[in-house]
Write a protein that holds these residues in place. Structure first.
Motif, PDB file in Angstrom:
ATOM      1  N   PRO A 141      -1.814   3.551  14.188  1.00  0.00           N
ATOM      2  CA  PRO A 141      -2.087   5.032  14.018  1.00  0.00           C
ATOM      3  C   PRO A 141      -3.350   5.494  14.545  1.00  0.00           C
ATOM      4  O   PRO A 141      -4.511   4.565  14.495  1.00  0.00           O
ATOM      5  N   ALA A 144      -0.528  -5.786  -7.163  1.00  0.00           N
ATOM      6  CA  ALA A 144      -0.888  -6.936  -6.618  1.00  0.00           C
ATOM      7  C   ALA A 144      -2.097  -6.566  -5.381  1.00  0.00           C
ATOM      8  O   ALA A 144      -1.912  -5.474  -5.014  1.00  0.00           O
ATOM      9  N   ASP A 145      -2.915  -7.580  -5.510  1.00  0.00           N
ATOM     10  CA  ASP A 145      -4.105  -7.389  -4.510  1.00  0.00           C
ATOM     11  C   ASP A 145      -3.597  -8.227  -3.353  1.00  0.00           C
ATOM     12  O   ASP A 145      -3.629  -9.625  -3.500  1.00  0.00           O
ATOM     13  N   VAL A 146      -3.125  -7.636  -2.213  1.00  0.00           N
ATOM     14  CA  VAL A 146      -2.794  -8.390  -1.063  1.00  0.00           C
ATOM     15  C   VAL A 146      -3.952  -9.183  -0.292  1.00  0.00           C
ATOM     16  O   VAL A 146      -3.677 -10.203   0.596  1.00  0.00           O
ATOM     17  N   GLY A 182      -7.428   7.632   2.224  1.00  0.00           N
ATOM     18  CA  GLY A 182      -8.204   6.788   2.792  1.00  0.00           C
ATOM     19  C   GLY A 182      -9.143   6.985   3.945  1.00  0.00           C
ATOM     20  O   GLY A 182     -10.156   6.872   3.996  1.00  0.00           O
ATOM     21  N   LYS A 234      -8.159  -5.888  13.009  1.00  0.00           N
ATOM     22  CA  LYS A 234      -7.072  -5.267  13.456  1.00  0.00           C
ATOM     23  C   LYS A 234      -6.557  -5.861  14.933  1.00  0.00           C
ATOM     24  O   LYS A 234      -5.414  -6.066  15.116  1.00  0.00           O
ATOM     25  N   THR A 237      -5.520   9.828  10.978  1.00  0.00           N
ATOM     26  CA  THR A 237      -4.389  10.492  10.301  1.00  0.00           C
ATOM     27  C   THR A 237      -4.854  11.028   8.933  1.00  0.00           C
ATOM     28  O   THR A 237      -5.742  10.356   8.202  1.00  0.00           O
ATOM     29  N   THR A 297       1.442   3.580  -2.252  1.00  0.00           N
ATOM     30  CA  THR A 297       1.156   4.629  -3.393  1.00  0.00           C
ATOM     31  C   THR A 297       0.479   5.962  -2.989  1.00  0.00           C
ATOM     32  O   THR A 297       0.432   6.826  -3.572  1.00  0.00           O
ATOM     33  N   ARG A 298      -0.098   5.865  -1.632  1.00  0.00           N
ATOM     34  CA  ARG A 298      -0.326   6.932  -1.055  1.00  0.00           C
ATOM     35  C   ARG A 298      -0.420   6.890   0.298  1.00  0.00           C
ATOM     36  O   ARG A 298      -0.132   6.016   1.025  1.00  0.00           O
ATOM     37  N   ARG A 300      -3.191  -2.252  -5.640  1.00  0.00           N
ATOM     38  CA  ARG A 300      -3.951  -2.694  -6.389  1.00  0.00           C
ATOM     39  C   ARG A 300      -3.938  -2.099  -8.006  1.00  0.00           C
ATOM     40  O   ARG A 300      -3.668  -3.015  -9.303  1.00  0.00           O
ATOM     41  N   TYR A 332     -13.758  -4.062  11.070  1.00  0.00           N
ATOM     42  CA  TYR A 332     -12.201  -3.420  10.835  1.00  0.00           C
ATOM     43  C   TYR A 332     -11.623  -3.504  11.908  1.00  0.00           C
ATOM     44  O   TYR A 332     -10.564  -4.074  12.151  1.00  0.00           O
ATOM     45  N   ILE A 392      -0.125   6.762   4.453  1.00  0.00           N
ATOM     46  CA  ILE A 392       1.096   6.306   5.314  1.00  0.00           C
ATOM     47  C   ILE A 392       1.977   5.416   4.539  1.00  0.00           C
ATOM     48  O   ILE A 392       3.080   5.853   4.875  1.00  0.00           O
ATOM     49  N   ASN A 399       1.115  -2.438   5.254  1.00  0.00           N
ATOM     50  CA  ASN A 399       0.423  -1.202   5.630  1.00  0.00           C
ATOM     51  C   ASN A 399      -1.032  -1.138   5.006  1.00  0.00           C
ATOM     52  O   ASN A 399      -2.177  -0.537   5.756  1.00  0.00           O
ATOM     53  N   GLY A 456       0.903  -1.220   0.032  1.00  0.00           N
ATOM     54  CA  GLY A 456       0.082  -0.086   0.030  1.00  0.00           C
ATOM     55  C   GLY A 456       0.913   1.273   0.028  1.00  0.00           C
ATOM     56  O   GLY A 456       0.575   2.273   0.803  1.00  0.00           O
ATOM     57  N   THR A 479      -5.221  11.140   5.253  1.00  0.00           N
ATOM     58  CA  THR A 479      -4.735  10.428   4.124  1.00  0.00           C
ATOM     59  C   THR A 479      -5.786  10.445   3.210  1.00  0.00           C
ATOM     60  O   THR A 479      -6.813  10.630   3.729  1.00  0.00           O
TER      61      THR A 479
HETATM   62  N1  LIG Z   1      -5.577   7.103   8.036  1.00  0.00           N
HETATM   63  C1  LIG Z   1      -6.210   6.840   9.046  1.00  0.00           C
HETATM   64  O1  LIG Z   1      -6.720   7.591   9.994  1.00  0.00           O
HETATM   65  C2  LIG Z   1      -5.834   5.493   9.769  1.00  0.00           C
HETATM   66  C3  LIG Z   1      -6.165   5.426  11.331  1.00  0.00           C
HETATM   67  C4  LIG Z   1      -5.751   4.020  11.711  1.00  0.00           C
HETATM   68  C5  LIG Z   1      -5.254   3.083  10.879  1.00  0.00           C
HETATM   69  N2  LIG Z   1      -4.845   3.151   9.523  1.00  0.00           N
HETATM   70  C6  LIG Z   1      -4.384   2.198   8.722  1.00  0.00           C
HETATM   71  O2  LIG Z   1      -3.118   2.666   8.145  1.00  0.00           O
HETATM   72  C7  LIG Z   1      -2.656   1.950   6.902  1.00  0.00           C
HETATM   73  C8  LIG Z   1      -2.771   2.756   5.860  1.00  0.00           C
HETATM   74  O3  LIG Z   1      -4.002   3.677   5.964  1.00  0.00           O
HETATM   75  P1  LIG Z   1      -4.181   4.905   4.810  1.00  0.00           P
HETATM   76  O4  LIG Z   1      -5.129   5.982   5.567  1.00  0.00           O
HETATM   77  O5  LIG Z   1      -2.763   5.553   4.386  1.00  0.00           O
HETATM   78  O6  LIG Z   1      -4.697   4.367   3.690  1.00  0.00           O
HETATM   79  P2  LIG Z   1      -4.883   4.934   2.176  1.00  0.00           P
HETATM   80  O7  LIG Z   1      -4.714   6.258   2.066  1.00  0.00           O
HETATM   81  O8  LIG Z   1      -6.131   4.359   1.547  1.00  0.00           O
HETATM   82  O9  LIG Z   1      -4.088   4.062   1.340  1.00  0.00           O
HETATM   83  C9  LIG Z   1      -4.030   2.640   1.154  1.00  0.00           C
HETATM   84  C10 LIG Z   1      -3.033   2.068   0.293  1.00  0.00           C
HETATM   85  O10 LIG Z   1      -3.378   0.643   0.248  1.00  0.00           O
HETATM   86  C11 LIG Z   1      -3.270   0.091  -0.955  1.00  0.00           C
HETATM   87  N3  LIG Z   1      -4.233  -1.097  -1.082  1.00  0.00           N
HETATM   88  C12 LIG Z   1      -5.528  -0.964  -0.495  1.00  0.00           C
HETATM   89  N4  LIG Z   1      -6.152  -2.283  -0.889  1.00  0.00           N
HETATM   90  C13 LIG Z   1      -5.223  -2.955  -1.272  1.00  0.00           C
HETATM   91  C14 LIG Z   1      -5.126  -4.381  -1.387  1.00  0.00           C
HETATM   92  N5  LIG Z   1      -6.292  -4.877  -1.633  1.00  0.00           N
HETATM   93  N6  LIG Z   1      -4.031  -4.717  -2.300  1.00  0.00           N
HETATM   94  C15 LIG Z   1      -2.838  -4.008  -2.277  1.00  0.00           C
HETATM   95  N7  LIG Z   1      -2.880  -2.710  -1.819  1.00  0.00           N
HETATM   96  C16 LIG Z   1      -4.059  -2.285  -1.668  1.00  0.00           C
HETATM   97  C17 LIG Z   1      -3.877   1.409  -1.652  1.00  0.00           C
HETATM   98  O11 LIG Z   1      -3.889   1.542  -3.169  1.00  0.00           O
HETATM   99  P3  LIG Z   1      -5.188   0.807  -4.069  1.00  0.00           P
HETATM  100  O12 LIG Z   1      -6.237   1.393  -3.567  1.00  0.00           O
HETATM  101  O13 LIG Z   1      -4.601   1.185  -5.721  1.00  0.00           O
HETATM  102  O14 LIG Z   1      -4.802  -0.721  -3.971  1.00  0.00           O
HETATM  103  C18 LIG Z   1      -2.910   2.557  -1.200  1.00  0.00           C
HETATM  104  O15 LIG Z   1      -1.854   2.553  -1.834  1.00  0.00           O
HETATM  105  C19 LIG Z   1      -4.052   1.017   6.969  1.00  0.00           C
HETATM  106  O16 LIG Z   1      -3.612  -0.252   7.239  1.00  0.00           O
HETATM  107  C20 LIG Z   1      -5.141   1.738   7.713  1.00  0.00           C
HETATM  108  O17 LIG Z   1      -5.970   0.662   8.499  1.00  0.00           O
HETATM  109  C21 LIG Z   1      -5.168   4.386   9.161  1.00  0.00           C
END
Ligand SMILES: NC(=O)c1ccc[n+]([C@@H]2O[C@H](COP(=O)([O-])OP(=O)(O)OC[C@H]3O[C@@H](n4cnc5c(N)ncnc54)[C@H](OP(=O)(O)O)[C@@H]3O)[C@@H](O)[C@H]2O)c1
Length: 254
Positions: A184, A60-62, A191, A158, A187, A22-23, A45, A154, A25, A88, A20, A189
């Motif tokens: 985290p 890849a789809d993890v 997502g 986790k 944050t 590409t964007r 993905r 979720y 964290i 991640n 993960g 991001t």
């Molecule tokens: N942001 C928050 O507030 C927060 C808080 C607590 C925990 N977290 C955790 O921190 C981590 C990162 O979160 P984020 O907010 O940075 O997420 P994000 O902005 O949605 O980025 C997610 C990354 O994972 C990739 N991804 C998603 N599904 C995938 C799959 N099935 N296979 C491969 N790659 C995949 C996405 O690319 P594609 O969509 O192109 O696959 C993207 O590169 C996650 O585990 C999340 O649960 C985040």
């Protein structure tokens, strides 16, 4: 604004796989590792977001065993092995209560937030064991103890990830492999913002508590990346089986 803090060249000669990247964290972790000298392979993905310059990207789809296999093969062919593994990729959409969460959504949440890590570890940790060293980080969530019904799929996935990480840490410690989780809080991001917007639409209002964490601001991806970089560094050489919560003080754990 936060910035990545690490010693220049700290990870020179290290080979890292970050899911993960590409964007959000994941991209911040990739940038931090690259800046400190590591060779980095990352995945998502699609390449819709872009992996930071200097990293090798493999689609890849993890969530699937095939995705884990493809990544493991790429890690062998591109890097020749993995010293640092950061799981991640994760996340999930909110639902109006635990009983409204469909079966396939439970399965998807478990695949993405828990089993993806289990599958990739099973493929890559044996190589670390042979070499007698390795660092694995699983990204969890500070919200795990809240067991909030809209996100129960979720936080349950986790929580399983954190429990599994502690067990894996005990099993792999004799082989010089450290396993930790970084959790985290809220944050900024793509997502995180998308999830909060979905929740607001679902409840036709702000939905979630919009007050800032006690430290007065939401997290920046670099806040989380800094914690990950510390955990995989030699500065944390006696740290394993732990969960580092990085949330501005929002969800204190006992
Ligand atoms: N942001 C928050 O507030 C927060 C808080 C607590 C925990 N977290 C955790 O921190 C981590 C990162 O979160 P984020 O907010 O940075 O997420 P994000 O902005 O949605 O980025 C997610 C990354 O994972 C990739 N991804 C998603 N599904 C995938 C799959 N099935 N296979 C491969 N790659 C995949 C996405 O690319 P594609 O969509 O192109 O696959 C993207 O590169 C996650 O585990 C999340 O649960 C985040």
């Amino acid at each position: 604004m936060s910035a990545i803090e690490s010693n220049s060249g700290e990870f020179a000669g290290k080979r890292a796989l970050v899911t993960g990247g590409t964007r959000g964290i994941g991209a911040a972790v990739v940038r931090g590792l690259l800046d400190a000298g590591a060779e980095v392979l990352t995945t998502a993905r699609s390449a819709t977001g872009t992996a930071p310059e200097g990293a090798t990207f493999v689609a890849a789809d993890v969530r699937t065993q095939a995705g884990a296999q493809a990544l493991s093969t790429a890690a062998r062919e591109v890097l020749g092995g993995v010293d640092i593994l950061v799981h991640n990729a994760g996340g999930a959409a909110p639902y109006l209560g635990a009983l409204a969460i469909p079966d396939e959504v439970w399965q998807d949440a478990l695949d993405l937030n828990f089993l993806a890590a289990v599958r990739l570890d099973a493929l890559l940790a044996p190589g670390m064991r042979e070499r007698g060293s390795g660092m694995i980080v699983h990204i969890s969530s500070a919200a795990v103890p809240t067991v909030a019904p809209p996100f129960l799929h979720y936080t349950t996935a986790k929580a399983a990830l954190e429990n599994y990480s502690r067990g894996l840490a005990a099993e792999l410690a004799p082989f010089g492999i450290r396993v930790n989780t970084v959790s985290p809080g809220r944050t900024a991001t793509p997502g995180g913002e998308a999830t909060r917007e979905q929740w607001a639409r679902l409840t036709e209002g702000p939905g979630q508590d919009n007050t800032s964490p006690p430290l007065g601001r939401d997290g920046h991806p670099d806040d989380i990346a800094n914690a990950v970089l510390f955990v995989v560094s030699d500065r944390a050489s006696w740290l394993t089986g732990s969960s580092l919560v990085v949330d501005g003080g929002e969800f204190p754990r006992g």
